[in-house]
Design a protein around this motif. Sequence first.
Motif, PDB file in Angstrom:
ATOM      1  N   GLU A  24       1.033  -1.565  -0.188  1.00 22.63           N
ATOM      2  CA  GLU A  24       0.177   0.268   0.205  1.00 22.63           C
ATOM      3  C   GLU A  24       0.749   1.441  -0.100  1.00 22.63           C
ATOM      4  O   GLU A  24       2.032   1.453   0.656  1.00 22.63           O
ATOM      5  CB  GLU A  24      -0.974  -0.226   1.762  1.00 22.63           C
ATOM      6  CG  GLU A  24      -2.212   0.879   1.035  1.00 22.63           C
ATOM      7  CD  GLU A  24      -2.505   1.118   2.986  1.00 22.63           C
ATOM      8  OE1 GLU A  24      -3.271   1.932   3.303  1.00 22.63           O
ATOM      9  OE2 GLU A  24      -2.553   0.214   3.367  1.00 22.63           O
ATOM     10  N   LYS A  25       0.178   1.660  -0.879  1.00 21.92           N
ATOM     11  CA  LYS A  25       1.040   3.206  -0.902  1.00 21.92           C
ATOM     12  C   LYS A  25       0.841   4.367   0.740  1.00 21.92           C
ATOM     13  O   LYS A  25      -0.408   4.493   0.317  1.00 21.92           O
ATOM     14  CB  LYS A  25       0.596   4.236  -2.026  1.00 21.92           C
ATOM     15  CG  LYS A  25       1.606   3.975  -3.439  1.00 21.92           C
ATOM     16  CD  LYS A  25       3.111   4.451  -3.698  1.00 21.92           C
ATOM     17  CE  LYS A  25       3.514   5.296  -4.015  1.00 21.92           C
ATOM     18  NZ  LYS A  25       4.656   5.822  -4.188  1.00 21.92           N
ATOM     19  N   PHE A  26       2.008   3.860   1.396  1.00 22.80           N
ATOM     20  CA  PHE A  26       1.568   4.810   2.884  1.00 22.80           C
ATOM     21  C   PHE A  26       1.356   6.534   2.837  1.00 22.80           C
ATOM     22  O   PHE A  26       0.626   7.296   3.469  1.00 22.80           O
ATOM     23  CB  PHE A  26       2.226   4.409   3.588  1.00 22.80           C
ATOM     24  CG  PHE A  26       2.251   4.888   4.943  1.00 22.80           C
ATOM     25  CD1 PHE A  26       1.304   4.064   6.250  1.00 22.80           C
ATOM     26  CD2 PHE A  26       3.131   5.658   6.115  1.00 22.80           C
ATOM     27  CE1 PHE A  26       0.992   4.541   7.071  1.00 22.80           C
ATOM     28  CE2 PHE A  26       2.894   5.952   7.031  1.00 22.80           C
ATOM     29  CZ  PHE A  26       2.233   5.368   7.955  1.00 22.80           C
ATOM     30  N   ILE A  27       2.159   6.822   1.566  1.00 19.33           N
ATOM     31  CA  ILE A  27       2.220   8.385   1.515  1.00 19.33           C
ATOM     32  C   ILE A  27       2.725   8.622   0.075  1.00 19.33           C
ATOM     33  O   ILE A  27       4.069   7.835  -0.541  1.00 19.33           O
ATOM     34  CB  ILE A  27       3.749   8.835   2.491  1.00 19.33           C
ATOM     35  CG1 ILE A  27       3.387   9.163   3.951  1.00 19.33           C
ATOM     36  CG2 ILE A  27       3.664  10.579   1.606  1.00 19.33           C
ATOM     37  CD1 ILE A  27       3.861   9.600   4.939  1.00 19.33           C
ATOM     38  N   SER A 111      -3.081   9.855   4.473  1.00 17.57           N
ATOM     39  CA  SER A 111      -3.758  10.023   5.533  1.00 17.57           C
ATOM     40  C   SER A 111      -3.226   9.907   6.250  1.00 17.57           C
ATOM     41  O   SER A 111      -3.081  11.109   7.696  1.00 17.57           O
ATOM     42  CB  SER A 111      -5.479   8.667   6.270  1.00 17.57           C
ATOM     43  OG  SER A 111      -4.352   7.320   5.919  1.00 17.57           O
ATOM     44  N   ALA A 112      -1.886   9.440   5.821  1.00 14.38           N
ATOM     45  CA  ALA A 112      -0.709   9.744   7.112  1.00 14.38           C
ATOM     46  C   ALA A 112      -0.086  10.997   7.263  1.00 14.38           C
ATOM     47  O   ALA A 112       0.874  11.091   8.488  1.00 14.38           O
ATOM     48  CB  ALA A 112       0.324   8.816   6.887  1.00 14.38           C
ATOM     49  N   LEU A 172      10.491  13.361  -2.445  1.00 12.53           N
ATOM     50  CA  LEU A 172      10.041  14.044  -0.994  1.00 12.53           C
ATOM     51  C   LEU A 172       9.177  12.624  -0.351  1.00 12.53           C
ATOM     52  O   LEU A 172       9.078  13.471   0.735  1.00 12.53           O
ATOM     53  CB  LEU A 172       8.216  14.705  -1.770  1.00 12.53           C
ATOM     54  CG  LEU A 172       8.436  15.834  -0.733  1.00 12.53           C
ATOM     55  CD1 LEU A 172       8.847  16.553   0.401  1.00 12.53           C
ATOM     56  CD2 LEU A 172       6.874  16.509  -1.668  1.00 12.53           C
ATOM     57  N   GLU A 173       9.025  11.979  -1.148  1.00 13.74           N
ATOM     58  CA  GLU A 173       8.108  10.878  -0.238  1.00 13.74           C
ATOM     59  C   GLU A 173       8.683  10.023   0.781  1.00 13.74           C
ATOM     60  O   GLU A 173       9.110   9.937   1.202  1.00 13.74           O
ATOM     61  CB  GLU A 173       7.917  10.510  -1.458  1.00 13.74           C
ATOM     62  CG  GLU A 173       6.553  10.363  -2.530  1.00 13.74           C
ATOM     63  CD  GLU A 173       5.887   9.190  -3.196  1.00 13.74           C
ATOM     64  OE1 GLU A 173       5.136   9.014  -3.989  1.00 13.74           O
ATOM     65  OE2 GLU A 173       6.536   8.535  -3.335  1.00 13.74           O
ATOM     66  N   LEU A 174      10.429   9.897   0.321  1.00 11.74           N
ATOM     67  CA  LEU A 174      11.467   9.566   0.782  1.00 11.74           C
ATOM     68  C   LEU A 174      11.899   9.882   2.328  1.00 11.74           C
ATOM     69  O   LEU A 174      11.728   9.985   3.253  1.00 11.74           O
ATOM     70  CB  LEU A 174      12.661   9.171   0.515  1.00 11.74           C
ATOM     71  CG  LEU A 174      12.556   8.055  -0.728  1.00 11.74           C
ATOM     72  CD1 LEU A 174      13.970   7.860  -1.735  1.00 11.74           C
ATOM     73  CD2 LEU A 174      13.007   6.570  -0.080  1.00 11.74           C
ATOM     74  N   LEU A 175      11.168  11.647   1.786  1.00 11.84           N
ATOM     75  CA  LEU A 175      11.777  12.861   3.125  1.00 11.84           C
ATOM     76  C   LEU A 175      10.698  12.280   4.377  1.00 11.84           C
ATOM     77  O   LEU A 175      10.615  12.029   5.431  1.00 11.84           O
ATOM     78  CB  LEU A 175      11.805  14.063   2.449  1.00 11.84           C
ATOM     79  CG  LEU A 175      11.758  15.135   3.747  1.00 11.84           C
ATOM     80  CD1 LEU A 175      13.036  15.122   4.528  1.00 11.84           C
ATOM     81  CD2 LEU A 175      11.897  16.444   2.835  1.00 11.84           C
ATOM     82  N   LEU A 179      10.929  11.127   8.275  1.00 13.15           N
ATOM     83  CA  LEU A 179      10.557  11.695   8.609  1.00 13.15           C
ATOM     84  C   LEU A 179       8.743  10.926   9.867  1.00 13.15           C
ATOM     85  O   LEU A 179       9.198  11.384  10.910  1.00 13.15           O
ATOM     86  CB  LEU A 179      10.071  13.083   8.886  1.00 13.15           C
ATOM     87  CG  LEU A 179      10.461  13.925   8.223  1.00 13.15           C
ATOM     88  CD1 LEU A 179      10.665  15.618   7.490  1.00 13.15           C
ATOM     89  CD2 LEU A 179      11.783  14.521   9.583  1.00 13.15           C
ATOM     90  N   TYR A 180       7.892  10.138   8.947  1.00 13.42           N
ATOM     91  CA  TYR A 180       7.555   9.922   9.714  1.00 13.42           C
ATOM     92  C   TYR A 180       7.694   8.500  10.831  1.00 13.42           C
ATOM     93  O   TYR A 180       7.434   8.079  12.034  1.00 13.42           O
ATOM     94  CB  TYR A 180       6.345   9.467   9.023  1.00 13.42           C
ATOM     95  CG  TYR A 180       4.971   8.665   9.794  1.00 13.42           C
ATOM     96  CD1 TYR A 180       3.834   9.159   9.442  1.00 13.42           C
ATOM     97  CD2 TYR A 180       5.108   7.804   9.469  1.00 13.42           C
ATOM     98  CE1 TYR A 180       2.777   8.978  10.125  1.00 13.42           C
ATOM     99  CE2 TYR A 180       3.822   6.871  10.134  1.00 13.42           C
ATOM    100  CZ  TYR A 180       2.512   7.509  10.406  1.00 13.42           C
ATOM    101  OH  TYR A 180       1.766   6.649  11.011  1.00 13.42           O
ATOM    102  N   GLN A 181       8.609   7.344  10.103  1.00 19.71           N
ATOM    103  CA  GLN A 181       9.173   6.757  10.910  1.00 19.71           C
ATOM    104  C   GLN A 181      10.140   6.967  11.557  1.00 19.71           C
ATOM    105  O   GLN A 181       9.995   6.298  13.030  1.00 19.71           O
ATOM    106  CB  GLN A 181       9.496   5.914   9.542  1.00 19.71           C
ATOM    107  CG  GLN A 181      10.352   4.664  10.309  1.00 19.71           C
ATOM    108  CD  GLN A 181      11.602   4.497  10.912  1.00 19.71           C
ATOM    109  OE1 GLN A 181      12.381   5.581  10.749  1.00 19.71           O
ATOM    110  NE2 GLN A 181      11.907   3.730  11.699  1.00 19.71           N
TER     111      GLN A 181
END
Length: 314
Positions: A24-27, A111-112, A172-175, A179-181
């Motif tokens: 699933e695409k988390f972000i 939603s994340a 940007l998705e990796l950034l 940060l989230y993780q």
Amino acid sequence: MKKSRLYEKKAAQGAIHFVPFYPEKFISVESIMTVHYFEYKSTFSFAGEKHNFWELVCVDKGEVDIFNGAQWRVLKRGEIQFHQPNEFHSLKANGKTSPNVIVISFVCNSSAMDFFRNKTLSFTDKEQMLLSQIIAYARDAFVTPLDDPYITRMTARKYSASWAGQLILLNLELLLLSLYQRYNAGISFHKQERISSYTRASYENKIIEHALSYFSKNIRFPMHASKLCNELHVSYDLLKAIFAKRFHCGPMKYFSRMRVEEIKAEIRNSSMNMTELASHFGYSSIHYFSRSFKKESGMSPTEYATSIQARSES
């Protein structure tokens, strides 16, 4: 052995079925609105705006005062502030220092992203590298200058927009994922490894802190590696390794970049001419001053001054 032979037999008969995994695409970032890298004057002030997409503000040098619609706060070097969709926000320099600021606006409906609402986060060396990649690929992807705060549409380059644009999205998705993780999931280590890592990091932090303080105090003078090592009581090989790990360059290169950033600030804010600036920063001649500045910035001091003037007039 029997299991191996059975597998080989099924494979030969074409009877082996692989089951795909669909993560699933988390972000997922849908689109980029703007990418900016600003070198503000110490007197810069942006009245403010609001829009229906996300924006992150990151300070690369100095500090800025930011407003989130409810209160002002100081955003320092190494920090990222997130503005959620339809949140009024503005910023201004503090009148003392000339800050460098990254601003990236983007559409993301995952939603994340709720985690980033009203968040001010610090970034690591790894995340700093992701930010630098975004800026580098933005220069490849867009004809539009990255230093105009009033741009509302980025014009794509004809031959590089597709691949460079995708790399902006991916970085940007990796950034955001990093940060989230990092803020939501602690990584377990053995106690001894944790202590050892902390001790090593603490030692390196002290060396970096001492070196940067020494650089700041001597920013107007030529820097010599031997004198620097004597001041810090470390070998140059160790110092190079620490700087390479933290900043991806050697200490002398880092100092050269610091000097150029300081010179840029003086160009933006002082009334000194180029000859006076060269003397002020301890250069033996205006030619050496101009050559050193261009080596780091890609343009001569006069060219830089003209570009800043043009930007402020626009």
